[in-house]
Design an enzyme around this catalytic site. Structure first.
Site, PDB file in Angstrom:
ATOM      1  N   SER A 261       0.841  -1.196   0.000  1.00  0.00           N
ATOM      2  CA  SER A 261       0.000   0.000   0.000  1.00  0.00           C
ATOM      3  C   SER A 261       0.875   1.245   0.000  1.00  0.00           C
ATOM      4  CB  SER A 261      -0.887   0.011   1.243  1.00  0.00           C
ATOM      5  OG  SER A 261      -0.087   0.292   2.377  1.00  0.00           O
ATOM      6  N   LYS A 262       0.210   2.365  -0.221  1.00  0.00           N
ATOM      7  CA  LYS A 262       0.924   3.631  -0.215  1.00  0.00           C
ATOM      8  C   LYS A 262       1.584   3.865   1.148  1.00  0.00           C
ATOM      9  CE  LYS A 262      -0.212   8.536  -0.423  1.00  0.00           C
ATOM     10  NZ  LYS A 262       1.109   8.944  -0.011  1.00  0.00           N
ATOM     11  N   ARG A 263       0.905   3.400   2.189  1.00  0.00           N
ATOM     12  CA  ARG A 263       1.459   3.582   3.534  1.00  0.00           C
ATOM     13  C   ARG A 263       2.799   2.861   3.709  1.00  0.00           C
ATOM     14  NH1 ARG A 263      -2.702   1.688   6.919  1.00  0.00           N
ATOM     15  NH2 ARG A 263      -4.105   2.142   5.178  1.00  0.00           N
TER      16      ARG A 263
END
Ligand code: GLU
Length: 510
Positions: A261-263
């Site tokens: 994910s972007k996180r």
């Protein structure tokens, strides 16, 4: 004759293209080119709620930067257009009508509240053969009432009428034959009268047929929509042209389990988008591979190996080699860990394969940014610097940290190194060194090094201390390429000036 290979990359412009989407585009491209096929870019923008401005341009620019060439698309044109779904409304309307006329679909008037009620009243409610007759639709209501509602402009949706008791076969190249019971599927909404737009489900499938798509190559997360693909092709009578499915494995977090994910990127410090993206609403900036200094070829090579391998331990492959060697036989169906350190390694490899001249061209803007008056410098000088330090870098921007002392006089001296290497005798020793160096006019003279080393030995000086003190005065730190390579490039005047300055400044501080 084998069917012509026609594949499509079909992103929805709902934000920046994720790196996983880029991998999907890449596999489509590799497969198409290997088979003399066509690569189609279809913009799936039927969800007006989720539309994000700038996203379509972002997709085009990303693919262009990476060298993934599109044969047919909004910009490229082609015989199967329009390639943007919002421009194909008439086509979808006709197809919805066809399904309604054939009794394969029906009109439903249920309001959001009514649906909510049904969900509250019936456990695991699903709009399907077991519930549809208790809802408000053209199957449960008398025909004249249906007509009246439509004439009065009441909003409705068209739902696909899924027959229960069917075993739906999905053939996936990586996963084999997957059989799904139609009972678990719901009567998917295909069209909404409120915005006169089809849903993703209808548009995606109708277009795959009309665009004569031979292979649907997409992320694993779309596997659940494959049975609908099969059933809708059947409902339209297109079963003979059913595309081959290939559902690609997920990209996984570099550490631990779960989808990338972007996180993860924010947490571990790597981009998950090909290009930098500024969110049009929040203004939030997400980093991109391009702006982070990755070369497109390196990104392509890295991504190609996330889910596929060539069957031997070859790692470096340019796009042509990838096109030649790619095959679904060697694609795994298990998720691929996103090893961003490996991505850096690829960048290092691709960068150091470039000539010093090419790298110098990429370095010049960085130098300018650092306030260096590049016009005053000899281009050859920059190339030489690049040649000396490129082995140590992963990115062009790293060149600066490894070579700033070629462009600037040291403005400070590493304290720790001074403590370790400097002593009261050092100024005297370095003055002797200056005397020796003064004898050489050309600092490329190969005799400088043996002469200096000979002097240190003869005097019985500590080799490490003297050479590091020398380095401190010239570089400011105890790092950098071979000392005599540095002085050869800096030249006589600059080297001696730096030693003198160093003696003065360091002695004051020490
Ligand atoms: N529009 C879908 C997406 O955003 C396409 C899925 C597919 O390739 O069928 O990825």
């Amino acid at each position: 004759m084998e069917k012509k290979v026609r594949v499509r990359f079909a992103p929805s412009p709902t934000g920046p293209l994720h790196i996983g989407g880029v991998r999907t585009a890449l596999y489509n491209y590799l497969f198409a080119k290997q088979n003399d096929g066509n690569m189609i870019l279809r913009i799936e923008d039927t969800d007006s709620q989720r539309f994000v401005s700038g996203a379509e341009d972002y997709i085009n620019e990303s693919l262009k930067w990476l060298g993934i060439k599109i044969d047919e698309g909004v910009r490229e044109g082609g015989n199967y257009g329009p390639y943007k779904q919002s421009e194909r409304k008439d086509i979808y309307r006709q197809h919805v009508k066809q399904l309604l006329d054939n009794g394969k679909a029906y009109i439903a008037f249920d309001t959001p509240e009514e649906l909510e009620n049904a969900r509250n009243q019936i456990k695991n409610f699903q709009y399907d053969s077991s519930t549809r007759m208790s809802m408000r639709n053209s199957l449960s209501l008398p025909a004249d009432e249906v007509k009246k509602l439509i004439d009065n402009g009441v909003k409705y949706v068209v739902r696909f009428k899924i027959e229960p008791g069917r075993e739906v076969e999905v053939n996936d190249l990586l996963r084999g034959k997957v059989v799904i019971k139609s009972d678990i599927l719901d009567d998917k909404v295909l069209y909404k009268s409120s915005d006169d737009l089809p849903t993703y489900h209808l548009a995606n499938i109708v277009d795959d047929h009309l665009m004569e798509i031979s292979h649907v190559i997409r992320g694993e997360e779309w596997l659940p929509s494959a049975p609908l693909h099969v059933l809708l092709y059947e409902a339209f009578g297109w079963q003979d042209t059913m595309p081959q499915f290939v559902h690609l494995p997920l990209l996984l977090k570099p550490d631990g389990k779960g989808k990338l994910s972007k996180r993860d990127g924010d947490r571990l410090g790597f981009p998950v988008f090909p290009l930098e993206w500024t969110d049009p609403k929040s203004g939030e900036i997400s980093s991109g591979y391009r702006e982070s200094g990755y070369l497109p070829d390196a990104v392509i090579n890295f991504l190609a190996l996330l889910g596929w391998n060539p069957g031997d331990d070859t790692e470096l492959m340019n796009i042509d080699q990838l096109i030649e060697r790619f095959s679904f036989d060697r694609c795994s169906k298990a998720g691929a860990k996103f090893d961003f350190e490996k991505g850096k390694w690829f960048n290092h490899k691709y960068l150091t394969e470039k000539s010093d001249v090419e790298i110098a061209d990429l370095f010049i803007p960085v130098l300018k940014n650092k306030g260096i008056d590049v016009e005053k410098l000899d281009k050859y000088y920059i190339e030489k610097v690049v040649g000396l330090v490129k082995g140590r870098i992963n990115f062009v921007k790293d060149l600066w940290d490894n070579s700033y002392f070629f462009f600037e006089f040291p403005d400070s001296y590493d304290e720790k190194a001074v403590k370790k290497r400097w002593s009261a005798e050092m100024p005297g020793i370095l003055n002797e060194l200056i005397e020796i160096l003064e004898k050489f006019d050309d600092f490329n003279d190969p005799n400088i090094e043996p002469t200096v080393l000979g002097w240190i030995e003869q005097k019985g000086y500590h080799l490490g201390n003297v050479m590091n003190a020398f380095r401190l005065t010239v570089v400011g730190e105890c790092k950098g390429p071979h000392m005599f390579d540095i002085t050869a490039l800096l030249g006589k005047e600059e080297t001696i000036k730096r030693i003198r300055k160093g003696i003065e400044n360091i002695s004051l501080d020490a």
